[in-house]
Design a protein around this motif. Structure first.
Motif, short mmCIF file in Angstrom:
data_model
loop_
_atom_site.label_atom_id
_atom_site.label_comp_id
_atom_site.label_asym_id
_atom_site.label_seq_id
_atom_site.Cartn_x
_atom_site.Cartn_y
_atom_site.Cartn_z
N THR A 1 45.12 37.06 40.07
CA THR A 1 43.91 37.04 39.25
C THR A 1 42.72 36.70 40.15
O THR A 1 42.87 36.21 41.26
N GLY A 2 41.51 36.93 39.67
CA GLY A 2 40.31 36.57 40.41
C GLY A 2 40.04 37.51 41.57
O GLY A 2 40.84 38.36 41.93
N ASP A 3 38.89 37.32 42.20
CA ASP A 3 38.48 38.20 43.29
C ASP A 3 38.13 37.46 44.58
O ASP A 3 37.77 38.08 45.57
N ARG A 4 38.23 36.11 44.59
CA ARG A 4 37.92 35.35 45.80
C ARG A 4 38.51 33.95 45.65
O ARG A 4 38.95 33.56 44.57
N ILE A 5 38.51 33.22 46.75
CA ILE A 5 39.08 31.88 46.72
C ILE A 5 38.32 31.02 45.71
O ILE A 5 37.10 31.09 45.59
N GLY A 6 39.07 30.25 44.95
CA GLY A 6 38.47 29.41 43.92
C GLY A 6 38.44 30.04 42.55
O GLY A 6 38.13 29.37 41.56
N THR A 7 38.73 31.35 42.47
CA THR A 7 38.69 32.05 41.18
C THR A 7 40.07 32.46 40.70
O THR A 7 40.19 33.07 39.64
N ARG A 8 41.11 32.14 41.46
CA ARG A 8 42.47 32.44 41.06
C ARG A 8 43.17 31.16 40.62
O ARG A 8 42.63 30.08 40.77
N THR A 9 44.38 31.29 40.10
CA THR A 9 45.16 30.12 39.73
C THR A 9 46.18 29.83 40.84
O THR A 9 46.88 30.74 41.31
N SER A 10 46.25 28.58 41.26
CA SER A 10 47.18 28.17 42.30
C SER A 10 48.35 27.40 41.71
O SER A 10 48.19 26.63 40.76
N ARG A 11 49.52 27.61 42.30
CA ARG A 11 50.73 26.88 41.95
C ARG A 11 51.43 26.48 43.23
O ARG A 11 51.14 27.03 44.29
N ILE A 12 52.35 25.55 43.14
CA ILE A 12 53.05 25.04 44.32
C ILE A 12 54.44 25.65 44.38
O ILE A 12 55.26 25.47 43.47
N GLY A 13 54.74 26.36 45.48
CA GLY A 13 56.04 26.97 45.69
C GLY A 13 56.95 26.11 46.56
O GLY A 13 56.50 25.18 47.23
N TYR A 14 58.24 26.45 46.55
CA TYR A 14 59.27 25.68 47.25
C TYR A 14 60.00 26.58 48.24
O TYR A 14 60.46 27.67 47.89
N ALA A 15 60.12 26.10 49.49
CA ALA A 15 60.90 26.81 50.51
C ALA A 15 61.67 25.78 51.32
O ALA A 15 61.15 24.70 51.60
N GLU A 16 62.90 26.10 51.71
CA GLU A 16 63.70 25.15 52.49
C GLU A 16 64.30 25.83 53.70
O GLU A 16 64.49 27.05 53.74
N SER A 17 64.62 25.00 54.71
CA SER A 17 65.09 25.53 55.99
C SER A 17 66.05 24.55 56.66
O SER A 17 65.82 23.34 56.64
N ALA A 18 67.10 25.08 57.26
CA ALA A 18 68.05 24.24 58.01
C ALA A 18 67.56 23.96 59.42
O ALA A 18 68.01 23.00 60.05
N ASP A 19 66.63 24.78 59.93
CA ASP A 19 66.14 24.59 61.30
C ASP A 19 64.64 24.33 61.38
O ASP A 19 64.09 24.13 62.46
N GLY A 20 63.96 24.31 60.24
CA GLY A 20 62.52 24.09 60.22
C GLY A 20 61.70 25.31 60.53
O GLY A 20 60.47 25.25 60.54
N ILE A 21 62.35 26.44 60.76
CA ILE A 21 61.67 27.66 61.20
C ILE A 21 61.89 28.82 60.24
O ILE A 21 60.96 29.53 59.87
#
Length: 374
Positions: free
Chosen positions: A93-113
């Motif tokens: 949604t939106g057309d530039r930073i500050g005009t969209r909706t943000s959510r927090i995603g989850y990612a995991e790693s065994a090596d940090g990379i």
């Protein structure tokens, strides 16, 4: 540059595998700051937008491409011998930073990379008590730290497109979060509830090989702020009391400097680290335009610096680096939503005897750089 730093960089390059073989961050000529980090150029960015994932948004009751636009500005933590990165994702949604909706995603790693991502966000606006603070802008720019007992604390920006506020949430598994609301709601009878507040870095320390939240004189500490650096204390990690001066105004601990890379902003980064030399706070410095800025770096660029605060008096700034230890150099740091160049540091963890630093690239993607103390 002193010979010891040539040795340090050489050792880092020898001990890392091929993903760390290309670029290091800027040299550091102090006895207190974190030395150069090595970019994982072969795999960076490690997290990028994904238009295939869908999430049933509880606010609109529609499926949304929640991470289809940009994925950036990550927190990081260690759980069950894995690195977990909690990244900000903007929808379509939106057309530039500050005009969209943000959510927090989850990612995991065994090596940090190399990361495996969850299909749905773990923190987002909902029909809950925080709706007035988080909708329609969302949940942005998290920082995460953990207590010795294993409670994770996230301080993030609640954005309703009117006033950005620092909010808190807690978790035991980094997936299920309990929101507790604006962190300054109770202090001074709510005096600072409705001021803009962002970017909170809780004080941590290494203890028995773990990076955990630390108290000083019975209080938790955090540094926060976007333009200036402020501080606050807490007894429970969710309700915070800002430090004020004799007039009751916010006490400024550090500010932008004319002619330097941090001439426009000094915005707090990942959790601060208590060391035998003092408290090291990594931060994001924005370079001003025109004569006010540092002409060695692009106008408007975000570069990463380091402060040193007194370990006995966390409100006393001792010194800081005059040049950034990380600044936009790679194409993935200078292309995307913020083309002036951005390395925006928010997540740093001690993992397998190394420091992994996760940062946003041009407000568009997530990358990593690593410092090996060996």
């Amino acid at each position: 540059m002193k010979p010891i730093f040539f040795t340090l960089v050489a050792n880092c390059l020898l001990t890392f595998n091929a993903v760390f073989a290309q670029t290091t961050t800027a040299p550091v000529k102090t006895q207190w700051a974190f030395p150069p980090f090595v970019r994982a150029d072969a795999v960076n960015p490690v997290i990028s937008p994904d238009t295939s994932t869908r999430f049933l948004d509880p606010m609109s009751n529609q499926l949304v491409s929640w991470e289809g636009n940009y994925t950036f500005n990550p927190a990081a933590a260690v759980l069950n011998n894995r690195v977990v990165v909690l990244y900000r994702a903007e929808d379509l949604t939106g057309d530039r930073i500050g005009t969209r909706t943000s959510r927090i995603g989850y990612a995991e790693s065994a090596d940090g990379i190399h990361f495996r991502r969850e299909q749905k966000p773990v923190l987002y606006p909902g029909n809950d008590a925080q709706r007035p603070y988080e909708w329609p802008g969302g949940c942005e720019d998290p920082r995460v730290a953990v207590t010795e007992e294993g409670t994770y604390v996230m301080l993030y920006t609640q954005w309703n497109r009117q006033v950005p506020r620092l909010g808190a949430a807690t978790s035991r598994d980094l997936r299920k979060w309990q929101k507790t609301g604006p962190v300054f709601a109770k202090a001074y009878v709510g005096k600072f509830l409705n001021i803009p507040s962002k970017s909170a870095s809780i004080l941590t320390a290494l203890k028995n090989g773990r990076q955990v939240i630390k108290k000083i004189n019975g209080l938790y500490w955090m540094y926060w702020g976007e333009h200036h650096v402020y501080a606050a204390t807490s007894v429970n990690l969710t309700d915070w009391t800002p430090l004020v001066d004799e007039k009751g105004n916010l006490r400024e601990l550090a500010s932008p400097r004319k002619g330097y890379f941090d001439s426009d902003l000094t915005e707090c980064g990942p959790p601060a680290v208590y060391t035998d030399k003092g408290i090291v706070l990594l931060y994001n410095g924005k370079n001003a335009t025109g004569d006010k800025g540092d002409h060695r770096y692009a106008a408007g660029a975000y570069c990463a610096g380091q402060f040193l605060f007194d370990k006995h008096d966390p409100a006393k700034m001792i010194t800081r680096l005059d040049t950034p230890f990380l600044y936009p150099q790679q194409p993935y740091e200078k292309s995307g939503q913020y083309k002036d160049g951005t390395v925006f540091i928010e997540g740093m963890v001690y993992f397998k005897h190394q420091w992994f630093l996760y940062y946003g690239c041009a407000d568009s993607r997530v990358s990593v750089a690593v410092y090996d103390p060996k």
